[in-house]
Design a protein around this motif. Structure first.
Motif, PDB file in Angstrom:
ATOM      1  N   ARG A  81       0.831  -1.209   0.000  1.00 26.96           N
ATOM      2  CA  ARG A  81       0.000   0.000   0.000  1.00 26.96           C
ATOM      3  C   ARG A  81       0.863   1.254   0.000  1.00 26.96           C
ATOM      4  O   ARG A  81       0.548   2.231  -0.650  1.00 26.96           O
ATOM      5  CB  ARG A  81      -0.918   0.015   1.218  1.00 26.96           C
ATOM      6  CG  ARG A  81      -2.291  -0.548   0.929  1.00 26.96           C
ATOM      7  CD  ARG A  81      -3.201  -0.371   2.099  1.00 26.96           C
ATOM      8  NE  ARG A  81      -3.148  -1.638   2.817  1.00 26.96           N
ATOM      9  CZ  ARG A  81      -3.202  -1.777   4.111  1.00 26.96           C
ATOM     10  NH1 ARG A  81      -3.334  -0.732   4.890  1.00 26.96           N
ATOM     11  NH2 ARG A  81      -3.127  -2.950   4.674  1.00 26.96           N
ATOM     12  N   VAL A  93       2.155   1.847  -3.497  1.00 25.01           N
ATOM     13  CA  VAL A  93       1.092   2.350  -4.359  1.00 25.01           C
ATOM     14  C   VAL A  93       0.840   3.819  -4.064  1.00 25.01           C
ATOM     15  O   VAL A  93       0.693   4.632  -4.971  1.00 25.01           O
ATOM     16  CB  VAL A  93      -0.194   1.512  -4.174  1.00 25.01           C
ATOM     17  CG1 VAL A  93      -1.363   2.148  -4.874  1.00 25.01           C
ATOM     18  CG2 VAL A  93       0.033   0.103  -4.663  1.00 25.01           C
ATOM     19  N   ASN A  94       0.791   4.190  -2.795  1.00 22.66           N
ATOM     20  CA  ASN A  94       0.578   5.592  -2.425  1.00 22.66           C
ATOM     21  C   ASN A  94       1.749   6.456  -2.855  1.00 22.66           C
ATOM     22  O   ASN A  94       1.554   7.603  -3.226  1.00 22.66           O
ATOM     23  CB  ASN A  94       0.361   5.717  -0.920  1.00 22.66           C
ATOM     24  CG  ASN A  94      -0.959   5.117  -0.490  1.00 22.66           C
ATOM     25  OD1 ASN A  94      -1.880   4.979  -1.298  1.00 22.66           O
ATOM     26  ND2 ASN A  94      -1.048   4.741   0.760  1.00 22.66           N
ATOM     27  N   SER A 112       1.350   7.085  -6.628  1.00 23.43           N
ATOM     28  CA  SER A 112       0.081   7.672  -7.047  1.00 23.43           C
ATOM     29  C   SER A 112       0.218   9.072  -7.648  1.00 23.43           C
ATOM     30  O   SER A 112      -0.384   9.347  -8.691  1.00 23.43           O
ATOM     31  CB  SER A 112      -0.884   7.678  -5.870  1.00 23.43           C
ATOM     32  OG  SER A 112      -2.124   8.179  -6.265  1.00 23.43           O
ATOM     33  N   PRO A 113       0.995   9.986  -7.071  1.00 24.50           N
ATOM     34  CA  PRO A 113       1.139  11.313  -7.696  1.00 24.50           C
ATOM     35  C   PRO A 113       1.800  11.256  -9.075  1.00 24.50           C
ATOM     36  O   PRO A 113       1.418  11.993  -9.983  1.00 24.50           O
ATOM     37  CB  PRO A 113       2.014  12.096  -6.717  1.00 24.50           C
ATOM     38  CG  PRO A 113       1.944  11.368  -5.438  1.00 24.50           C
ATOM     39  CD  PRO A 113       1.655   9.944  -5.768  1.00 24.50           C
ATOM     40  N   ARG A 141       1.638   8.679 -11.148  1.00 26.29           N
ATOM     41  CA  ARG A 141       0.620   8.116 -12.047  1.00 26.29           C
ATOM     42  C   ARG A 141      -0.374   9.179 -12.478  1.00 26.29           C
ATOM     43  O   ARG A 141      -0.724   9.284 -13.653  1.00 26.29           O
ATOM     44  CB  ARG A 141      -0.120   6.981 -11.351  1.00 26.29           C
ATOM     45  CG  ARG A 141       0.637   5.713 -11.303  1.00 26.29           C
ATOM     46  CD  ARG A 141      -0.273   4.571 -10.853  1.00 26.29           C
ATOM     47  NE  ARG A 141       0.478   3.344 -10.906  1.00 26.29           N
ATOM     48  CZ  ARG A 141       0.842   2.647  -9.848  1.00 26.29           C
ATOM     49  NH1 ARG A 141       0.472   3.032  -8.650  1.00 26.29           N
ATOM     50  NH2 ARG A 141       1.552   1.556  -9.997  1.00 26.29           N
ATOM     51  N   GLN A 142      -0.841   9.966 -11.521  1.00 18.04           N
ATOM     52  CA  GLN A 142      -1.802  11.024 -11.845  1.00 18.04           C
ATOM     53  C   GLN A 142      -1.184  12.045 -12.788  1.00 18.04           C
ATOM     54  O   GLN A 142      -1.835  12.510 -13.723  1.00 18.04           O
ATOM     55  CB  GLN A 142      -2.288  11.707 -10.568  1.00 18.04           C
ATOM     56  CG  GLN A 142      -3.208  10.849  -9.757  1.00 18.04           C
ATOM     57  CD  GLN A 142      -3.610  11.534  -8.466  1.00 18.04           C
ATOM     58  OE1 GLN A 142      -3.127  12.615  -8.132  1.00 18.04           O
ATOM     59  NE2 GLN A 142      -4.491  10.895  -7.705  1.00 18.04           N
ATOM     60  N   ASN A 172      -0.987  10.502 -16.260  1.00 20.55           N
ATOM     61  CA  ASN A 172      -2.308  10.351 -16.856  1.00 20.55           C
ATOM     62  C   ASN A 172      -2.942  11.685 -17.230  1.00 20.55           C
ATOM     63  O   ASN A 172      -3.736  11.752 -18.173  1.00 20.55           O
ATOM     64  CB  ASN A 172      -3.239   9.584 -15.917  1.00 20.55           C
ATOM     65  CG  ASN A 172      -2.913   8.112 -15.880  1.00 20.55           C
ATOM     66  OD1 ASN A 172      -2.412   7.546 -16.848  1.00 20.55           O
ATOM     67  ND2 ASN A 172      -3.168   7.479 -14.743  1.00 20.55           N
ATOM     68  N   GLU A 216       0.875   3.633 -17.533  1.00 18.32           N
ATOM     69  CA  GLU A 216       0.822   5.085 -17.685  1.00 18.32           C
ATOM     70  C   GLU A 216       1.745   5.562 -18.806  1.00 18.32           C
ATOM     71  O   GLU A 216       1.393   6.443 -19.584  1.00 18.32           O
ATOM     72  CB  GLU A 216       1.181   5.779 -16.362  1.00 18.32           C
ATOM     73  CG  GLU A 216       0.110   5.679 -15.309  1.00 18.32           C
ATOM     74  CD  GLU A 216       0.023   4.328 -14.614  1.00 18.32           C
ATOM     75  OE1 GLU A 216       0.953   3.505 -14.768  1.00 18.32           O
ATOM     76  OE2 GLU A 216      -0.977   4.098 -13.920  1.00 18.32           O
TER      77      GLU A 216
END
Length: 100
Positions: free
Chosen positions: A13, A16-17, A20-21, A23-24, A27, A76
């Motif tokens: 986790r 993944v966290n 996450s920034p 990935r965003q 994207n 991504e």
């Protein structure tokens, strides 16, 4: 020596966290410049560059499978390349067969 057990779910986790920034950002990145789209298409390969068949004296002795899908940002990056290709084809009206 003291050993601390690591909870696998907690460590996955956190990774993944952590990503996450990034990935965003990948994207949400919009392609608005033709030269940037060409650069992205040149830098991101169509196929995994690590996949190889190993030959010795004309005989196949080994195979290295594609390892790019192990990359946590693989989807991504491939999506970014696809958006760049679509921008060049749809918005700029260019032939993108040289990148395929």
């Amino acid at each position: 020596m003291v050993y601390f057990p690591i909870n696998q779910n907690q460590s996955s986790r956190q990774s993944v966290n952590f990503l996450s920034p990034i990935r965003q950002w990948l994207n949400n990145l919009e392609i608005r410049n033709e030269s940037v789209a060409h650069l992205i298409c040149r830098l991101i390969p169509v196929q995994c560059p690590f996949e190889r068949e190993i030959y010795l004296l004309g005989r196949k002795i080994g195979y290295i499978p594609p390892l790019c899908q192990i990359n946590p940002l693989y989807q991504e990056v491939v999506g970014l390349r696809f958006r760049a290709l679509c921008y060049l084809a749809d918005e700029c009206g260019q032939d993108v067969r040289c990148y395929c």
